[in-house]
Write a protein that holds these residues in place. Structure first.
Motif, PDB file in Angstrom:
ATOM      1  N   ILE A 259      49.996  37.981  87.142  1.00  7.45           N
ATOM      2  CA  ILE A 259      50.955  39.082  87.159  1.00  7.45           C
ATOM      3  C   ILE A 259      50.748  39.851  88.459  1.00  7.45           C
ATOM      4  CG2 ILE A 259      51.857  41.086  85.927  1.00  7.45           C
ATOM      5  CD1 ILE A 259      51.948  38.526  84.278  1.00  7.45           C
ATOM      6  N   GLU A 260      51.743  39.862  89.336  1.00  3.99           N
ATOM      7  CA  GLU A 260      51.599  40.529  90.627  1.00  3.99           C
ATOM      8  C   GLU A 260      51.979  42.003  90.524  1.00  3.99           C
ATOM      9  OE1 GLU A 260      53.839  38.297  93.476  1.00  3.99           O
ATOM     10  OE2 GLU A 260      52.360  36.659  93.544  1.00  3.99           O
ATOM     11  N   ASP A 333      30.942  39.493  90.470  1.00  3.18           N
ATOM     12  CA  ASP A 333      31.509  38.346  91.173  1.00  3.18           C
ATOM     13  C   ASP A 333      33.033  38.418  91.238  1.00  3.18           C
ATOM     14  OD1 ASP A 333      29.085  36.923  91.725  1.00  3.18           O
ATOM     15  OD2 ASP A 333      28.967  36.404  89.606  1.00  3.18           O
ATOM     16  N   MET A 334      33.638  39.334  90.469  1.00  2.00           N
ATOM     17  CA  MET A 334      35.089  39.507  90.530  1.00  2.00           C
ATOM     18  C   MET A 334      35.482  40.096  91.885  1.00  2.00           C
ATOM     19  SD  MET A 334      37.002  38.663  87.870  1.00  2.00           S
ATOM     20  CE  MET A 334      38.401  39.797  88.007  1.00  2.00           C
ATOM     21  N   PRO A 335      36.627  39.667  92.447  1.00  2.00           N
ATOM     22  CA  PRO A 335      37.066  40.223  93.727  1.00  2.00           C
ATOM     23  C   PRO A 335      37.343  41.725  93.627  1.00  2.00           C
ATOM     24  CG  PRO A 335      38.265  38.205  93.198  1.00  2.00           C
ATOM     25  CD  PRO A 335      37.506  38.591  91.970  1.00  2.00           C
ATOM     26  N   ALA A 341      44.116  40.231  96.103  1.00  2.00           N
ATOM     27  CA  ALA A 341      42.936  39.977  95.276  1.00  2.00           C
ATOM     28  C   ALA A 341      43.332  39.756  93.818  1.00  2.00           C
ATOM     29  CB  ALA A 341      41.964  41.151  95.371  1.00  2.00           C
ATOM     30  N   ASN A 342      42.712  38.761  93.194  1.00  2.00           N
ATOM     31  CA  ASN A 342      42.853  38.546  91.750  1.00  2.00           C
ATOM     32  C   ASN A 342      41.792  39.406  91.068  1.00  2.00           C
ATOM     33  OD1 ASN A 342      44.904  36.481  92.058  1.00  2.00           O
ATOM     34  ND2 ASN A 342      43.260  35.139  92.769  1.00  2.00           N
ATOM     35  N   GLY A 343      42.059  40.712  91.045  1.00  2.00           N
ATOM     36  CA  GLY A 343      41.007  41.686  90.792  1.00  2.00           C
ATOM     37  C   GLY A 343      40.712  42.034  89.356  1.00  2.00           C
ATOM     38  N   LEU A 395      45.579  39.827  86.954  1.00  2.00           N
ATOM     39  CA  LEU A 395      46.338  40.808  87.719  1.00  2.00           C
ATOM     40  C   LEU A 395      46.053  40.597  89.200  1.00  2.00           C
ATOM     41  CD1 LEU A 395      48.246  43.270  87.254  1.00  2.00           C
ATOM     42  CD2 LEU A 395      46.235  44.724  87.635  1.00  2.00           C
ATOM     43  N   THR A 396      47.092  40.200  89.940  1.00  2.00           N
ATOM     44  CA  THR A 396      46.969  39.942  91.375  1.00  2.00           C
ATOM     45  C   THR A 396      47.575  41.102  92.157  1.00  2.00           C
ATOM     46  OG1 THR A 396      47.139  37.564  90.983  1.00  2.00           O
ATOM     47  CG2 THR A 396      47.521  38.328  93.231  1.00  2.00           C
TER      48      THR A 396
END
Length: 400
Positions: A259-260, A333-335, A341-343, A395-396
């Motif tokens: 989902i952007e 390790d999450m961006p 970013a796929n945060g 969520l991107t």
């Protein structure tokens, strides 16, 4: 001194009080004039860090209580003798009879390339520590297999059905579509070092040292691989699978929906809510959030349209802190929040991703390579696989 329920209660009360103070300061920060805003921002940041500290402390105390209540292993004679012989091998390098004891206790023999299997109780302790240390292990499904690889069938549907009258013919329907998926496996190793002098010391707990050192080193490497691994000599991570903006009805099996946000590097409270409802209802009961601490700091300051904070601290024993009613897993390790970013991930991780452990951790004792230290070359085969690509959403933080 072991933790008790009173410790958790005291930390929970401190967490609640600190959250009230945090809300008050953050409200003032929002409403303040520019001259005051900088000062209050520093206070909010400090309180935000304290909330993370107290939230983590509460979780640690609850884990400690759970560990105390966990029943101990009931070793039979063969298992006990194997463990005693293995620890003698760790301390002194003596392996006379260890192979035979291992064969009786574990129904396995010594590897052709050397090394001995860690006793079952120690191996179980390593996995327990990995579960505590690794964010991905704490939320994903885990299985242990005795073979080098693991495969399973997934039903993609397509059987077909129809309505008929009482006396109408029943034509054959379509055949369900099955797909085979396989875990991407790799061998992880650690090589902790200890001096022979420390191993000779009767007061040195060699078992606890080896377990903790191996678990820590494995957890750091595994955690990143289960999330971001490229599948080359390591597991393929959850975010390494193909992301698609298509919905569940049209997206190919094995692709995860992204989902952007529409803006580079940022997101809103409404987009968090949209992420929840992009997930099918059946998955939401077991769903959690996953994000890095820096992103968690941001969501703690967010409010809904009525001025209520989206984040709520867990004030009761066993109750996690919640974001929009769902638990949060912090994973460094999450961006971090940045353009494209796929945060943030939201979903039922147990249904989405499976961690596969090959039974048995093996140790090769090496007193020669790094004198005067003794190395313990420890290996374990482990893999991961995306099982249900509809069970999580990403969520991107990307512009159109």
């Amino acid at each position: 001194m072991p933790a008790d329920i009173q410790d958790v209660k005291q930390v929970a009360e401190a967490l609640g009080a600190k959250f009230d103070e945090f809300k008050s300061s953050n409200d003032k920060r929002i409403e303040a004039i520019e001259a005051e805003k900088t000062k209050l921002a520093g206070t909010v940041e400090s309180l935000n860090e304290k909330l993370s500290e107290l939230d983590g402390l509460k979780s640690d105390l609850e884990k400690e209580i759970a560990a105390i209540k966990r029943p101990g292993a009931t070793d039979d004679k063969a298992v006990s003798e194997h463990k005693t012989a293995f620890l003698q091998f760790v301390r002194k390098g003596k392996d006379e009879g260890l192979g035979e004891l291992q064969a009786k206790a574990l129904q396995t023999t010594v590897d052709a390339d050397g090394g001995y299997a860690v006793p079952e109780e120690l191996d179980r302790s390593i996995l327990e520590l990995l579960r505590d240390e690794s964010p991905m292990r704490s939320v994903c499904n885990q299985i242990t297999v005795s073979t080098p690889d693991y495969k399973r069938l997934v039903n993609l549907g397509g059987a077909g059905s129809g309505w008929v009258g009482e006396t109408d013919a029943r034509p054959a329907t379509g055949t369900p579509t099955l797909a085979q998926i396989a875990a991407v496996m790799g061998e992880i190793y650690a090589n902790p070092q200890a001096t022979q002098t420390s191993l000779d010391d009767l007061f040195f707990d060699a078992e606890a040292w080896l377990t903790a050192e191996v678990a820590r080193e494995f957890a750091e490497k595994e955690g990143a691989a289960f999330l971001l691994g490229d599948g080359t000599n390591k597991p393929k991570g959850l975010l390494a699978y193909t992301l698609s903006t298509d919905g569940d009805a049209t997206r190919a099996f094995g692709e995860i929906q992204s989902i952007e946000t529409g803006t580079a590097g940022t997101f809103t409270s409404d987009q968090l809510i949209s992420l929840i409802y992009a997930l099918k209802k059946g998955y939401r009961a077991g769903a959690t959030w996953m994000m890095p601490t820096t992103t968690l700091f941001t969501v703690r300051t967010m409010k809904d349209s009525e001025g209520n904070y989206l984040w709520r601290p867990g004030l009761e024993q066993g109750a996690p802190s919640l974001l929009l009613g769902y638990g949060i897993t912090e994973n460094e390790d999450m961006p971090a929040a940045a353009a494209d970013a796929n945060g943030i991930i939201f979903g039922d991780f147990k249904r989405a991703y499976t961690i596969v452990d090959r039974i048995g951790t093996r140790v090769l004792r090496d007193p020669f390579t790094n004198k005067p230290n003794v190395g313990f070359y420890t290996t374990k085969r482990v893999g991961g696989m995306l099982v249900d690509s509809q069970a999580v959403k990403v969520l991107t933080m990307a512009a159109p």
